[in-house]
Scaffold this active site. Structure first.
Site, PDB file in Angstrom:
ATOM      1  N   CYS A 147      -0.222   4.138   3.249  1.00 23.68           N
ATOM      2  CA  CYS A 147       1.109   3.716   3.893  1.00 23.68           C
ATOM      3  C   CYS A 147       1.916   3.654   3.967  1.00 23.68           C
ATOM      4  O   CYS A 147       2.048   4.281   5.463  1.00 23.68           O
ATOM      5  CB  CYS A 147       0.600   1.697   4.355  1.00 23.68           C
ATOM      6  SG  CYS A 147      -1.300   1.188   3.407  1.00 23.68           S
TER       7      CYS A 147
ATOM      8  N   CYS B 240       0.862  -1.365   0.011  1.00 23.35           N
ATOM      9  CA  CYS B 240       0.112   0.249  -0.446  1.00 23.35           C
ATOM     10  C   CYS B 240       0.831   1.013  -0.016  1.00 23.35           C
ATOM     11  O   CYS B 240       1.371   1.461   0.868  1.00 23.35           O
ATOM     12  CB  CYS B 240      -1.226  -0.099   1.274  1.00 23.35           C
ATOM     13  SG  CYS B 240      -1.877   1.378   1.793  1.00 23.35           S
TER      14      CYS B 240
END
Length: 107
Positions: free
Chosen positions: A35, A32
Site C-alpha cells: 500500500c 501494508c
C-alpha cells in the site's frame, strides 16, 4: 497532490459516488507495505490527470466500507465513474501497468 483526499463512511458517498469524472479509490492500511508503495504512484496519476480524483480509505478505520466493496486483499484500487466501480486492481503495480489498466477510463 491537489486531487487526493481521505474518505470515511460519512464522506464516501459525496466524495466518490457523487463525484464528476473518474475517482480512484485506494483501500489501504498503514501497516501494508505494498500500500505504501502504490500510494505515491496514485498521487502521480492524480497530478497528471487533473480530472481524476484519488480517494484513500483506511480499511482499519473504515471496515464497513471495506466490507461493502468486498475488499479482501489490499491494496485494493477501484476506479469509479458515475457512482459505479468500472475497474478493480488488487496489489501494488507500477504506474505504467496501472495506467494501462485504467486506459479509457481516466478522461
Amino acid at each position: 497532490m491537489a486531487n487526493v483526499t481521505n474518505a470515511t463512511g460519512a464522506t464516501f458517498d459525496e466524495q466518490v459516488l457523487g463525484a464528476d469524472g473518474a475517482v480512484i479509490v485506494d483501500f489501504w492500511a498503514p501497516w501494508c507495505g505494498p500500500c505504501r508503495q502504490v500510494s505515491p504512484v496514485l498521487d502521480q496519476i492524480a497530478d497528471e490527470h487533473p480530472g481524476v480524483k484519488v480517494v484513500k480509505v483506511n480499511v482499519d478505520e473504515e471496515m464497513d466500507l471495506a466490507m461493502q466493496y468486498q475488499v479482501t486483499s489490499i491494496p485494493a484500487i477501484k476506479l469509479f465513474r458515475d457512482g459505479e466501480v468500472r475497474k478493480e486492481v488488487v496489489g501494488a503495480k507500477p504506474k505504467g501497468a496501472l495506467l494501462k489498466d485504467f486506459e479509457g477510463l481516466l478522461d
